[in-house]
Design an enzyme around this catalytic site. Structure first.
Site, PDB file in Angstrom:
ATOM      1  N   HIS A  11       5.461  -4.213  -2.118  1.00 48.01           N
ATOM      2  CA  HIS A  11       4.032  -4.366  -2.395  1.00 48.01           C
ATOM      3  C   HIS A  11       3.821  -5.671  -3.155  1.00 48.01           C
ATOM      4  O   HIS A  11       4.403  -5.883  -4.224  1.00 48.01           O
ATOM      5  CB  HIS A  11       3.503  -3.171  -3.201  1.00 48.01           C
ATOM      6  CG  HIS A  11       3.451  -1.924  -2.379  1.00 48.01           C
ATOM      7  ND1 HIS A  11       3.732  -0.679  -2.878  1.00 48.01           N
ATOM      8  CD2 HIS A  11       3.130  -1.750  -1.065  1.00 48.01           C
ATOM      9  CE1 HIS A  11       3.595   0.209  -1.903  1.00 48.01           C
ATOM     10  NE2 HIS A  11       3.237  -0.401  -0.807  1.00 48.01           N
ATOM     11  N   ARG A  68       1.617  -7.274  -4.989  1.00 46.00           N
ATOM     12  CA  ARG A  68       1.089  -7.518  -6.333  1.00 46.00           C
ATOM     13  C   ARG A  68       2.001  -6.994  -7.436  1.00 46.00           C
ATOM     14  O   ARG A  68       1.706  -7.198  -8.612  1.00 46.00           O
ATOM     15  CB  ARG A  68      -0.287  -6.867  -6.447  1.00 46.00           C
ATOM     16  CG  ARG A  68      -0.282  -5.359  -6.255  1.00 46.00           C
ATOM     17  CD  ARG A  68      -1.701  -4.822  -6.074  1.00 46.00           C
ATOM     18  NE  ARG A  68      -1.716  -3.396  -5.761  1.00 46.00           N
ATOM     19  CZ  ARG A  68      -2.829  -2.718  -5.491  1.00 46.00           C
ATOM     20  NH1 ARG A  68      -4.003  -3.338  -5.488  1.00 46.00           N
ATOM     21  NH2 ARG A  68      -2.776  -1.433  -5.217  1.00 46.00           N
ATOM     22  N   ARG A 110      -1.878  -6.032  -1.750  1.00 46.34           N
ATOM     23  CA  ARG A 110      -0.767  -5.068  -1.704  1.00 46.34           C
ATOM     24  C   ARG A 110       0.061  -5.165  -0.421  1.00 46.34           C
ATOM     25  O   ARG A 110       1.274  -5.062  -0.442  1.00 46.34           O
ATOM     26  CB  ARG A 110      -1.369  -3.655  -1.804  1.00 46.34           C
ATOM     27  CG  ARG A 110      -0.404  -2.505  -1.527  1.00 46.34           C
ATOM     28  CD  ARG A 110      -1.180  -1.190  -1.622  1.00 46.34           C
ATOM     29  NE  ARG A 110      -0.438  -0.036  -1.149  1.00 46.34           N
ATOM     30  CZ  ARG A 110       0.233   0.795  -1.943  1.00 46.34           C
ATOM     31  NH1 ARG A 110       0.297   0.574  -3.229  1.00 46.34           N
ATOM     32  NH2 ARG A 110       0.838   1.846  -1.446  1.00 46.34           N
ATOM     33  N   ASN A 153       5.117   0.214   2.833  1.00 43.96           N
ATOM     34  CA  ASN A 153       5.732   1.457   2.359  1.00 43.96           C
ATOM     35  C   ASN A 153       5.064   2.700   2.963  1.00 43.96           C
ATOM     36  O   ASN A 153       5.199   3.805   2.447  1.00 43.96           O
ATOM     37  CB  ASN A 153       5.707   1.530   0.834  1.00 43.96           C
ATOM     38  CG  ASN A 153       6.809   2.430   0.297  1.00 43.96           C
ATOM     39  OD1 ASN A 153       7.886   2.522   0.907  1.00 43.96           O
ATOM     40  ND2 ASN A 153       6.545   3.113  -0.803  1.00 43.96           N
ATOM     41  N   SER A 156       5.681  -1.227  -9.100  1.00 46.80           N
ATOM     42  CA  SER A 156       4.987  -0.991 -10.354  1.00 46.80           C
ATOM     43  C   SER A 156       3.600  -0.468  -9.988  1.00 46.80           C
ATOM     44  O   SER A 156       3.144  -0.690  -8.876  1.00 46.80           O
ATOM     45  CB  SER A 156       4.883  -2.266 -11.195  1.00 46.80           C
ATOM     46  OG  SER A 156       3.971  -3.178 -10.636  1.00 46.80           O
ATOM     47  N   TYR A 157       2.915   0.300 -10.885  1.00 52.57           N
ATOM     48  CA  TYR A 157       3.344   0.606 -12.232  1.00 52.57           C
ATOM     49  C   TYR A 157       3.319   2.115 -12.411  1.00 52.57           C
ATOM     50  O   TYR A 157       2.750   2.816 -11.560  1.00 52.57           O
ATOM     51  CB  TYR A 157       2.361  -0.018 -13.245  1.00 52.57           C
ATOM     52  CG  TYR A 157       0.917   0.347 -12.928  1.00 52.57           C
ATOM     53  CD1 TYR A 157       0.151  -0.452 -12.062  1.00 52.57           C
ATOM     54  CD2 TYR A 157       0.314   1.496 -13.444  1.00 52.57           C
ATOM     55  CE1 TYR A 157      -1.164  -0.099 -11.742  1.00 52.57           C
ATOM     56  CE2 TYR A 157      -0.997   1.832 -13.118  1.00 52.57           C
ATOM     57  CZ  TYR A 157      -1.728   1.049 -12.277  1.00 52.57           C
ATOM     58  OH  TYR A 157      -3.012   1.389 -11.933  1.00 52.57           O
TER      59      TYR A 157
HETATM   60 ZN    ZN Z   1       4.290  -0.189  -4.829  1.00 52.58          ZN
END
Ligand code: ZN
Length: 385
Positions: free
Chosen positions: A136, A138, A191, A206, A263-264
C-alpha cells in the site's frame, strides 16, 4: 476526492475529509445519528512533522518540491524515494557480494522495476523468509522498516544466530513502486497501484491475490474500480501481485515465514481475512505472533495486538497472507500493521528508527520461535505444514 478512507475496523472508521467539505460530512453524520469525533484537526500539521519541518506550514505543492529535489543517501532518519531505496540495495550487493543479490522480479503497471534483495550464505538446507513493504503506497514506514531489517541482517551477518543465518531472506521493500512514487509526487494518501481501468486508476494489491478473492462481496473488497479496495477484474490481474507469486513459486525454496508490512494500527494479524473462521494453524500462528509482539514490547513498550485478520480488523478477501498461507504453503504468514496510533499514516520521521528497531527484534524472535518448532531441515521438517 472529498473523502479518503484511512482505516476501517469492526465498528469504527477513520476518514480524511477535505476541509471545504467537513461541515457537509459532519451534517450527514449528525443526520444519520452516527457518532463521530475529530481525531486530527489539520492533516497539514502532521505532514510537517512527518517531514520534520519546524518552519511554518507549507502547502502540498511545496511538500512535493521538497521531496523531488531531495537526493539523500539511505538512512532511517528520513523517508526516502524509490531511487534512494534501490541504490541502497545495490550498495549492499557491492559491499557484500557473497551474501547479497538483487533481482528484478517484475515490472509495475507503469513499467518501474520491482526489485528484490536476496540474502543467503548459499547453504542448500536454508529455508526461506519473505519480507515485503509498501504494498500500500501511503504506508511509508513499512518500506523503512523492511530496509532497516535488510541492513541489520546483512551488516551483522557473522554475529547473527543460526536462526538468522540458516534462512534465505527474500526482501521486497517497495512492492508497489508506482503508488509509492505517486505518494511522493502527487497524493500522499494514495493506497492502490496505478493501473488504469477506464476512467479509474488503481487496484488494491492486497485484495488481488487468488485465495478467497472476491469473497464476502463488498465487505471483503470492491468490484468498483473507483473504490479504494478495488480487487481488480480477476485474481492476479496486476503485474505487482504476479511478480510476488512468481518470485516465490520459482525460487525453489521452502518458505517458512511470510511477513507483509503495513501501517497503521500496531497489530500482528494472520489468516484468515476472507472468512471469520480460524485457519487450521490458528493457535500456532497466535503463539508465533505473540512471540513477536513480546519482543516488540520488550524493546520500546509498544503493545501490538495479535489475532486473525477478521478478528482484529475486518473481512479482507484476496490478501497476500491468505494466499501465502493457503496456496504457497508458508506456515507462518503474517501481516504486521506498524505504528502509529496518534499520527496514523503520517508517522513523524523521528519515530522511524525506534519503530524499525522494535520490529527487527520481533522478526528475530519469530525466527527463534520457528526454529524451535521446526529444528529439522527442509527435508525432515515437521512444522505445521
Ligand atoms: Zn496496508
Amino acid at each position: 476526492m472529498a473523502i479518503n478512507i484511512w482505516k476501517e475496523e469492526r465498528s469504527t472508521m477513520d476518514i480524511l475529509v477535505e476541509s471545504r467539505r467537513s461541515g457537509q460530512v459532519a451534517g450527514m453524520l449528525h443526520e444519520r445519528e452516527i457518532p463521530y469525533s475529530v481525531a486530527v484537526g489539520d492533516v497539514n500539521i502532521l505532514l510537517e512533522r512527518e517531514q520534520g519541518c519546524s518552519t511554518s506550514r507549507h502547502s502540498a505543492r511545496s511538500l512535493k518540491r521538497t521531496s523531488v529535489t531531495a537526493r539523500r543517501a539511505m538512512d532511517w532518519k528520513n523517508y526516502h524515494r524509490l531511487d534512494v531505496i534501490y541504490a541502497f540495495l545495490d550498495s549492499l550487493v557491492e559491499e557484500y557480494p557473497y551474501l547479497c543479490t538483487v533481482s528484478v522480479i517484475g515490472k509495475s503497471a507503469e513499467g518501474r522495476d520491482i526489485r528484490m534483495l536476496k540474502i543467503s550464505n548459499g547453504n542448500e538446507d536454508n529455508s526461506g523468509v519473505w519480507l515485503d513493504g509498501s504494498i500500500h503506497a501511503r504506508e511509508w514506514i513499512s518500506a523503512a522498516v523492511v530496509t532497516y531489517i535488510a541492513d541489520r541482517v546483512v551488516r551483522n551477518f557473522n554475529e547473527q544466530p543460526d536462526t538468522v543465518t540458516n534462512k534465505d531472506w527474500f526482501i521486497v521493500p517497495v512492492m508497489n513502486p508506482d503508488g509509492y512514487e505517486y505518494t511522493h509526487t502527487h497524493d500522499r494518501m494514495w493506497r492502490k497501484n496505478r493501473a488504469k481501468y477506464g476512467e479509474c486508476v488503481g487496484v488494491d494489491l492486497n485484495r488481488n491475490f487468488s485465495y478467497g478473492w472476491g469473497e464476502k462481496g463488498e465487505e471483503g473488497s470492491s468490484e468498483d474500480p473507483g473504490n479504494i479496495f478495488f480487487r481488480g477484474p480477476e485474481p492476479f490481474s496486476e503485474p505487482e501481485t504476479r511478480a510476488v507469486r512468481k518470485a516465490i513459486v520459482d525460487s525453489g525454496t521452502t518458505f517458512k515465514v511470510f511477513l507483509s508490512f503495513h501501517s497503521y494500527g500496531e497489530v500482528i494479524i494472520f489468516p484468515w481475512g476472507y472468512t471469520g473462521d480460524p485457519c487450521p494453524d490458528y493457535v500456532e500462528l497466535l503463539e508465533g505472533g505473540t512471540a513477536m509482539a513480546k519482543a516488540i514490547y520488550e524493546t520500546n513498550g509498544h503493545t501490538y495486538k495479535v489475532g486473525s485478520t477478521k478478528d482484529l480488523m475486518y473481512f479482507a478477501a484476496g490478501t497476500s497472507t491468505d494466499w501465502s498461507y493457503a496456496v504457497a504453503n508458508i506456515p507462518y504468514s503474517y501481516m504486521v500493521e506498524l505504528r502509529g496510533k496518534k499520527h496514523r499514516f503520517l508517522l513523524p520521521k523521528d519515530e522511524i528508527l525506534s519503530t524499525a528497531v522494535e520490529v527487527l527484534n520481533g522478526v528475530l524472535r519469530l525466527m527463534e520461535f520457528v526454529d524451535r518448532r521446526c529444528r529439522g531441515t527442509q527435508s525432515n521438517c515437521s512444522c505445521p505444514k
